[in-house]
Design a protein around this motif. Structure first.
Motif, mmCIF file in Angstrom:
data_model
loop_
_atom_site.group_PDB
_atom_site.id
_atom_site.type_symbol
_atom_site.label_atom_id
_atom_site.label_comp_id
_atom_site.label_asym_id
_atom_site.label_seq_id
_atom_site.Cartn_x
_atom_site.Cartn_y
_atom_site.Cartn_z
ATOM 1 N N ALA A 176 0.879 -1.159 -0.020
ATOM 2 C CA ALA A 176 0.049 -0.041 -0.007
ATOM 3 C C ALA A 176 0.945 1.255 0.033
ATOM 4 O O ALA A 176 2.051 1.057 0.444
ATOM 5 C CB ALA A 176 -0.900 -0.077 1.041
ATOM 6 N N ASN A 184 -10.945 4.537 -1.327
ATOM 7 C CA ASN A 184 -9.801 3.693 -1.987
ATOM 8 C C ASN A 184 -9.541 2.297 -1.389
ATOM 9 O O ASN A 184 -9.098 1.366 -2.121
ATOM 10 C CB ASN A 184 -8.482 4.561 -2.226
ATOM 11 C CG ASN A 184 -8.765 5.726 -2.935
ATOM 12 O OD1 ASN A 184 -8.829 5.729 -4.044
ATOM 13 N ND2 ASN A 184 -8.590 6.881 -2.310
ATOM 14 N N GLU A 199 -6.327 -1.658 1.553
ATOM 15 C CA GLU A 199 -5.175 -2.361 0.730
ATOM 16 C C GLU A 199 -4.388 -1.360 -0.014
ATOM 17 O O GLU A 199 -3.401 -1.578 -0.579
ATOM 18 C CB GLU A 199 -5.785 -3.568 0.112
ATOM 19 C CG GLU A 199 -6.387 -3.313 -1.043
ATOM 20 C CD GLU A 199 -7.928 -2.777 -0.720
ATOM 21 O OE1 GLU A 199 -8.508 -2.096 -1.626
ATOM 22 O OE2 GLU A 199 -8.301 -2.962 0.187
ATOM 23 N N LYS A 200 -5.120 -0.229 -0.204
ATOM 24 C CA LYS A 200 -4.406 0.927 -1.193
ATOM 25 C C LYS A 200 -3.592 1.998 -0.565
ATOM 26 O O LYS A 200 -2.648 2.464 -0.749
ATOM 27 C CB LYS A 200 -5.405 1.660 -2.053
ATOM 28 C CG LYS A 200 -6.009 0.526 -3.206
ATOM 29 C CD LYS A 200 -5.461 1.259 -4.563
ATOM 30 C CE LYS A 200 -5.916 0.295 -5.529
ATOM 31 N NZ LYS A 200 -6.841 1.102 -6.506
ATOM 32 N N LYS A 260 4.782 3.180 -3.233
ATOM 33 C CA LYS A 260 4.931 1.693 -3.099
ATOM 34 C C LYS A 260 6.535 1.247 -3.724
ATOM 35 O O LYS A 260 7.058 0.536 -3.088
ATOM 36 C CB LYS A 260 4.087 0.794 -3.769
ATOM 37 C CG LYS A 260 2.889 0.741 -3.229
ATOM 38 C CD LYS A 260 1.768 0.178 -4.282
ATOM 39 C CE LYS A 260 1.261 0.892 -5.191
ATOM 40 N NZ LYS A 260 0.077 0.801 -5.943
ATOM 41 N N LEU A 274 -1.679 5.666 -6.462
ATOM 42 C CA LEU A 274 -2.662 4.392 -6.194
ATOM 43 C C LEU A 274 -2.607 3.480 -7.157
ATOM 44 O O LEU A 274 -3.309 2.443 -7.129
ATOM 45 C CB LEU A 274 -4.041 4.921 -5.565
ATOM 46 C CG LEU A 274 -3.855 5.897 -4.380
ATOM 47 C CD1 LEU A 274 -5.171 6.159 -4.050
ATOM 48 C CD2 LEU A 274 -3.266 4.935 -3.107
#
Length: 140
Positions: free
Chosen positions: A22, A50, A53-54, A115, A139
Motif C-alpha cells: 500500500a 480507496n 489495501e491501497k 510503493k 494508487l
C-alpha cells in the motif's frame, strides 16, 4: 475504545521501512492541533474511498507521553480509526530527519511514501482535494 500505542522512534522507522503493498501515509499530530485532526479525517475519507489495501494510514502522535490519557480521549472524540502510535520521548531527535531533513517536529505534517519508496513530506495544512491529488497517481 482504541488507545495510542507507545513506540520508540527506531520502531517507527522500522515500520515505515517495512515493505508494503500500500501507499503509506503518516499523519503527525498533537492533541492541541485542530488542523491535524481535520487532516486525519480527510485521510480517513480517502482511505475509505480507496480501500485499506491501497492506503496504509498511520496517525503518529507527538504529544509528551505523560499526556497519554488526553491523547486517547481526543482520538476517541475525533473518531480516529487509523493505528495511533505515540512516539516515546527521546533526547536524540535525529529520527525526524528520516522523514524530512531539518524537520523540527512541527505539526501538521504529512509523510507519504509510495510503493516504490519515493517519499514526500508536507509540513502544512492540506485540503482533502490536495491530499487526493497527491495520492491518486500513487494508487495506480
Amino acid at each position: 475504545g482504541r488507545s495510542a500505542m507507545l513506540i520508540s522512534p527506531q520502531d517507527l522507522l522500522a515500520k515505515v521501512k517495512a515493505d508494503t503493498a500500500a501507499v503509506l501515509v503518516v499523519n503527525f499530530w498533537k492533541t492541541d492541533c485542530l488542523a491535524c485532526i481535520t487532516l486525519q479525517q480527510h485521510l480517513q475519507n480517502l482511505q475509505n474511498k480507496n480501500g485499506d489495501e491501497k492506503i496504509y494510514l498511520l496517525a503518529v502522535n507527538l504529544d509528551d507521553e505523560a499526556n497519554a490519557a488526553s491523547v486517547n480521549l481526543v482520538l476517541r472524540k475525533a473518531g480516529i480509526a487509523a493505528d495511533v502510535l505515540q512516539v516515546k520521548k527521546v533526547t536524540d531527535s535525529n529520527w525526524r530527519n528520516d522523514f524530512s531533513g531539518g524537520w523540527q517536529g512541527t505539526v501538521p505534517a504529512v509523510f507519504i511514501q509510495s510503493k516504490d519508496g519515493l517519499k514526500q513530506f508536507h509540513p502544512r495544512v492540506l485540503s482533502e482535494d490536495e491530499l487526493g491529488a497527491m495520492l491518486e497517481p500513487l494508487l495506480l
